[in-house]
Design a protein around this motif. Structure first.
Motif, short mmCIF file in Angstrom:
data_model
loop_
_atom_site.label_atom_id
_atom_site.label_comp_id
_atom_site.label_asym_id
_atom_site.label_seq_id
_atom_site.Cartn_x
_atom_site.Cartn_y
_atom_site.Cartn_z
N ALA A 1 0.83 -1.21 0.00
CA ALA A 1 0.00 0.00 0.00
C ALA A 1 0.86 1.26 0.00
O ALA A 1 0.56 2.23 -0.70
CB ALA A 1 -0.93 -0.01 1.22
N ALA A 2 1.96 1.26 0.77
CA ALA A 2 2.86 2.42 0.79
C ALA A 2 3.52 2.61 -0.56
O ALA A 2 3.68 3.75 -1.04
CB ALA A 2 3.91 2.23 1.88
N GLU A 3 3.90 1.51 -1.21
CA GLU A 3 4.51 1.60 -2.54
C GLU A 3 3.52 2.18 -3.55
O GLU A 3 3.88 3.01 -4.38
CB GLU A 3 4.95 0.19 -2.96
CG GLU A 3 5.58 0.10 -4.33
CD GLU A 3 5.87 -1.35 -4.71
OE1 GLU A 3 5.07 -1.96 -5.42
OE2 GLU A 3 6.90 -1.87 -4.24
N ALA A 4 2.26 1.75 -3.49
CA ALA A 4 1.24 2.25 -4.41
C ALA A 4 0.99 3.74 -4.20
O ALA A 4 0.74 4.49 -5.15
CB ALA A 4 -0.05 1.46 -4.24
N ASP A 5 1.08 4.20 -2.94
CA ASP A 5 0.82 5.62 -2.64
C ASP A 5 1.93 6.52 -3.17
O ASP A 5 1.67 7.62 -3.66
CB ASP A 5 0.68 5.81 -1.12
CG ASP A 5 -0.64 5.28 -0.59
OD1 ASP A 5 -1.57 5.09 -1.40
OD2 ASP A 5 -0.74 5.04 0.62
N ARG A 6 3.18 6.07 -3.06
CA ARG A 6 4.29 6.98 -3.40
C ARG A 6 4.73 6.88 -4.86
O ARG A 6 5.46 7.74 -5.34
CB ARG A 6 5.48 6.73 -2.48
CG ARG A 6 6.23 5.43 -2.74
CD ARG A 6 7.48 5.32 -1.88
NE ARG A 6 8.21 4.10 -2.18
CZ ARG A 6 8.06 2.95 -1.55
NH1 ARG A 6 7.19 2.88 -0.55
NH2 ARG A 6 8.76 1.89 -1.89
N CYS A 7 4.30 5.82 -5.57
CA CYS A 7 4.78 5.60 -6.93
C CYS A 7 3.62 5.70 -7.91
O CYS A 7 2.75 4.82 -7.92
CB CYS A 7 5.44 4.22 -7.05
SG CYS A 7 6.85 3.99 -5.95
N ALA A 8 3.62 6.75 -8.70
CA ALA A 8 2.55 6.95 -9.69
C ALA A 8 2.88 6.16 -10.96
O ALA A 8 4.04 5.93 -11.29
CB ALA A 8 2.40 8.43 -10.01
N GLY A 9 1.84 5.75 -11.66
CA GLY A 9 2.04 5.06 -12.93
C GLY A 9 2.38 3.59 -12.75
O GLY A 9 2.32 3.03 -11.65
N LEU A 10 2.76 2.95 -13.84
CA LEU A 10 3.06 1.52 -13.85
C LEU A 10 4.33 1.24 -13.05
O LEU A 10 5.34 1.89 -13.22
CB LEU A 10 3.24 1.04 -15.28
CG LEU A 10 3.51 -0.44 -15.47
CD1 LEU A 10 2.24 -1.25 -15.23
CD2 LEU A 10 4.04 -0.72 -16.88
N ARG A 11 4.27 0.25 -12.15
CA ARG A 11 5.42 -0.13 -11.34
C ARG A 11 6.03 -1.46 -11.78
O ARG A 11 7.23 -1.65 -11.66
CB ARG A 11 5.01 -0.24 -9.85
CG ARG A 11 4.37 1.02 -9.30
CD ARG A 11 4.18 0.94 -7.80
NE ARG A 11 3.39 -0.19 -7.35
CZ ARG A 11 2.06 -0.24 -7.37
NH1 ARG A 11 1.38 0.79 -7.83
NH2 ARG A 11 1.41 -1.30 -6.93
N SER A 12 5.19 -2.37 -12.27
CA SER A 12 5.67 -3.71 -12.61
C SER A 12 5.98 -3.80 -14.10
O SER A 12 5.16 -4.22 -14.91
CB SER A 12 4.61 -4.75 -12.23
OG SER A 12 4.37 -4.72 -10.84
#
Length: 291
Positions: free
Chosen positions: A157-168
């Motif tokens: 959840a913290a990763e999703a909050d701080r990183c916009a756009g595609l992560r994988s």
């Protein structure tokens, strides 16, 4: 007539109030005071926190690799090669620690002799370790490791909050914390005591040991997994896994939709088999690499 101008006995500036004399230079600090200051400074909490402890954790695209793990793969009983994964120990400490402990076996259980169970269009998924039975008992007795995913969900959840756009992006490795096929609980119609009722379909969630590797940009992985690292060598082996024939995903069939709607257990069993490889894809060995 001559105008008489009174003579001034002193220059005009002498009539202004005089400025106070400059203050004397500060006295030299005594030896006793210097010792006192030195002792006071020595009690401060040195060293100061590092920048990595103050700044927010980086996103997967820029996270640093802090350690490496390997997975040796066999397909249909034949060696297929080795995958080397760089772990994000600073960006995802809980997930990286979990993955490393399962790769090395220090958790009491490991990825060894466990299978890849899903070959989806954008990722491949490993079964991880069961959270019940002998695997969970070995983990609890051997190292006290709890295979729950609560801490990993918070990190995701913290990763999703701080990183916009595609992560994988392709090559990203993640530990599954949610079912990628179901973002919200599904509902079904059931007959109970002569009445038709609508209820949420219950399901056991991931246990924090299943992992996925993106074969291409994968928003599905963003919704389901916390990034734990990236493939630094052996992406060709990942492509071999992705090329294995699998059961066709067939939820668009009207027969399947009706069966799922009325709660037919055969539909649930069929859904679990979608994207399952026809041959065994197994991690024959795993561990950590020393630099």
């Amino acid at each position: 007539m001559k105008t008489l101008i009174p003579s001034l006995s002193s220059p005009p500036h002498a009539l202004l109030p005089s400025s106070p004399p400059p203050s004397p230079l500060p006295p030299i600090i005594s030896r006793r005071l210097a010792i006192t200051l030195s002792l006071s400074l020595s009690s401060l909490p040195f060293p100061f926190p590092s920048l990595s402890a103050i700044l927010p954790s980086p996103c997967p695209s820029s996270a640093a690799v802090t350690s490496k793990a390997f997975l040796d793969i066999s397909i249909a009983g034949k060696p297929a090669g080795r995958i080397i994964i760089g772990l994000f120990g600073a960006a995802s400490p809980a997930a990286a620690t979990r993955f490393a402990s399962l790769a090395s076996g220090s958790a009491g259980v490991s990825f060894r002799r466990k299978e890849f169970i899903k070959i989806a269009p954008t990722f491949v998924q490993h079964a991880g370790v069961r959270s019940y039975g002998i695997g969970a008992d070995l983990a609890r007795r051997g190292s006290g490791v709890d295979l729950a995913a609560d801490e990993l969900i918070s990190e995701w959840a913290a990763e999703a909050d701080r990183c916009a756009g595609l992560r994988s992006t392709a090559g990203t490795v993640g530990i599954v914390v949610r079912n990628p096929a179901r973002s919200t609980p599904a509902t079904r119609i059931v007959a109970r005591n002569g009445r038709i009722e609508v209820e949420e379909e219950g399901e056991v969630g991931p246990n924090g040991t299943e992992f996925v590797i993106a074969t291409r940009d994968s928003p599905e992985m963003d919704e389901a997994a916390v990034a734990v690292g990236r493939v630094v060598d052996g992406m060709d082996v990942v492509e071999k896994i992705a090329g294995v024939s699998a059961v066709r995903y067939n939820t668009g069939s009207p027969y399947f939709r009706v069966a799922k709607l009325i709660g037919d257990k055969r539909a649930v069993v069929a859904e679990r088999g979608f994207n399952r490889p026809y041959v065994k894809v197994v991690v024959t060995d795993s561990g950590l690499l020393m630099d």
